[in-house]
Design an enzyme around this catalytic site. Structure first.
Site, mmCIF file in Angstrom:
data_model
loop_
_atom_site.group_PDB
_atom_site.id
_atom_site.type_symbol
_atom_site.label_atom_id
_atom_site.label_comp_id
_atom_site.label_asym_id
_atom_site.label_seq_id
_atom_site.Cartn_x
_atom_site.Cartn_y
_atom_site.Cartn_z
ATOM 1 N N ASN A 10 -4.132 -9.948 4.242
ATOM 2 C CA ASN A 10 -4.458 -9.576 2.873
ATOM 3 C C ASN A 10 -5.627 -10.456 2.470
ATOM 4 O O ASN A 10 -5.448 -11.639 2.206
ATOM 5 C CB ASN A 10 -3.241 -9.807 1.961
ATOM 6 C CG ASN A 10 -3.586 -9.594 0.494
ATOM 7 O OD1 ASN A 10 -4.649 -9.090 0.161
ATOM 8 N ND2 ASN A 10 -2.671 -9.994 -0.388
ATOM 9 N N LYS A 12 -7.316 -10.396 -0.152
ATOM 10 C CA LYS A 12 -7.406 -10.627 -1.599
ATOM 11 C C LYS A 12 -8.850 -10.402 -2.060
ATOM 12 O O LYS A 12 -9.521 -9.542 -1.498
ATOM 13 C CB LYS A 12 -6.866 -12.022 -1.943
ATOM 14 C CG LYS A 12 -5.475 -12.230 -1.311
ATOM 15 C CD LYS A 12 -4.735 -13.432 -1.783
ATOM 16 C CE LYS A 12 -3.371 -13.484 -1.091
ATOM 17 N NZ LYS A 12 -2.549 -14.621 -1.524
ATOM 18 N N HIS A 95 2.098 -6.710 -4.913
ATOM 19 C CA HIS A 95 1.832 -8.102 -4.541
ATOM 20 C C HIS A 95 2.092 -9.006 -5.746
ATOM 21 O O HIS A 95 1.809 -8.633 -6.884
ATOM 22 C CB HIS A 95 0.388 -8.260 -4.055
ATOM 23 C CG HIS A 95 0.163 -9.595 -3.430
ATOM 24 N ND1 HIS A 95 -0.079 -10.719 -4.172
ATOM 25 C CD2 HIS A 95 0.217 -9.990 -2.126
ATOM 26 C CE1 HIS A 95 -0.183 -11.760 -3.349
ATOM 27 N NE2 HIS A 95 0.001 -11.343 -2.107
ATOM 28 N N GLU A 97 0.588 -11.415 -6.949
ATOM 29 C CA GLU A 97 -0.569 -11.690 -7.811
ATOM 30 C C GLU A 97 -0.799 -10.526 -8.781
ATOM 31 O O GLU A 97 -1.228 -10.726 -9.916
ATOM 32 C CB GLU A 97 -1.811 -11.971 -6.952
ATOM 33 C CG GLU A 97 -1.725 -13.360 -6.330
ATOM 34 C CD GLU A 97 -2.327 -13.480 -4.950
ATOM 35 O OE1 GLU A 97 -3.176 -12.652 -4.577
ATOM 36 O OE2 GLU A 97 -1.948 -14.432 -4.229
ATOM 37 N N GLU A 167 7.554 -12.115 0.221
ATOM 38 C CA GLU A 167 6.652 -13.240 -0.010
ATOM 39 C C GLU A 167 7.184 -14.100 -1.153
ATOM 40 O O GLU A 167 6.984 -13.768 -2.333
ATOM 41 C CB GLU A 167 5.256 -12.737 -0.387
ATOM 42 C CG GLU A 167 4.611 -11.872 0.669
ATOM 43 C CD GLU A 167 3.091 -11.875 0.541
ATOM 44 O OE1 GLU A 167 2.438 -12.301 1.495
ATOM 45 O OE2 GLU A 167 2.573 -11.483 -0.509
ATOM 46 N N GLY A 173 -0.298 -19.413 -0.749
ATOM 47 C CA GLY A 173 -1.505 -20.198 -0.985
ATOM 48 C C GLY A 173 -1.233 -21.667 -1.268
ATOM 49 O O GLY A 173 -2.113 -22.394 -1.711
ATOM 50 N N SER A 213 1.742 -18.651 3.243
ATOM 51 C CA SER A 213 1.250 -19.763 4.073
ATOM 52 C C SER A 213 1.607 -19.613 5.551
ATOM 53 O O SER A 213 1.882 -20.600 6.235
ATOM 54 C CB SER A 213 1.748 -21.106 3.526
ATOM 55 O OG SER A 213 1.262 -21.303 2.212
#
Ligand code: 13P
Length: 249
Positions: A10, A12, A95, A97, A167, A173, A213
């Site tokens: 991904n 992003k 996702h 985010e 996730e 991250g 991660s």
């Protein structure tokens, strides 16, 4: 039936067209013998470039979001048909985010997932708990709610084109990975939800990835776990060598 593991990057909001061409060209030879399915979910503006650079290789191209309407007054959004036309094969939905920064809810995640499936795309639906939810002992409750919500009104047949990515938000991250055991345990809970909704065969055959991660160092330990059928890779997917190491874990 054996299921093929799936490692997806991904990207992003990273990489210009020029950088995309470079990354994919570097990646092609590094992953050509991969035993798993290899996907790169790139920004919308990079889709055409990525596909051209990946032509003839085993790298599939995915998008990172899709709108639920066929067309209309939805400024800034992209429809499933638009993605189909560019020969995108996969799309991410839900996702964290998107959920955190763009107001995505279980309902909109479901709408987007259904629209993508209707158009014939494959979908990687993301679920995962926040750190506060984990600390409050609510991980199972959250991923159960998110999984049921995301899969609402999706048929058993359509489910064959769905991959779930677990996730944990606190691992994204941050350099903090869930322990392989924790990831495995939560994915087991998600699989149990799928079993309740669709039966044992569907639960066994659906692929559930871990993301957060994941990198060349921890990939083999995570991928060795019974319940983990793949990875969704953020940061480490931006460097061809690192992503290839995860793919070839
Ligand atoms: P990182 O691998 O950078 O933690 O990101 C994970 C992720 O969000 C993939 O969708």
């Amino acid at each position: 039936m054996t299921k093929k593991t799936i490692i997806a990057g991904n990207w992003k909001m990273n990489k210009t067209n020029a950088e995309t061409k470079e990354l994919i060209q570097a990646l092609v030879p590094l992953v050509k013998d991969a035993k798993c399915e290899v996907v790169c979910c790139v920004p919308f503006t990079d889709i055409v470039t990525a596909r051209k650079a990946a032509r003839g290789s085993n790298i599939k191209i995915g998008a990172q979001n899709v709108h639920w309407a066929e067309k209309g007054a939805f400024t800034g959004e992209i429809s499933a048909e638009m993605l189909k036309e560019l020969k995108v094969q996969y799309v991410l939905t839900g996702h964290s985010e998107r959920r955190q920064y763009f107001g995505e809810t279980d309902e909109t995640v479901n709408l987007r997932t259904k629209a993508a499936l209707n158009a014939g795309l494959k979908v990687i639906v993301c679920v995962g708990e926040l750190l506060s939810e984990r600390e409050a002992g609510k991980t199972a409750e959250v991923v159960t709610r998110q999984t049921i919500g995301a899969l609402k009104d999706i048929s058993k047949q359509e489910l064959k084109r769905v991959v779930i990515a677990y996730e944990p938000v606190w691992a994204i991250g941050t350099g903090k990975t869930a322990t392989a055991q924790d990831a495995n345990d939560t994915i087991k809970i998600i699989r149990k939800v799928v079993r309740k909704l669709y039966g044992r065969a569907s639960a066994n055959s659906i692929r559930i990835q871990y993301g957060g991660s994941m990198n060349p160092k921890n990939a083999s330990e995570l991928m060795a776990m019974k319940e983990i059928d793949g990875g969704l890779i953020g940061g480490a997917s931006l460097k061809p060598e690192d992503f290839a190491k995860v793919v070839n874990y």
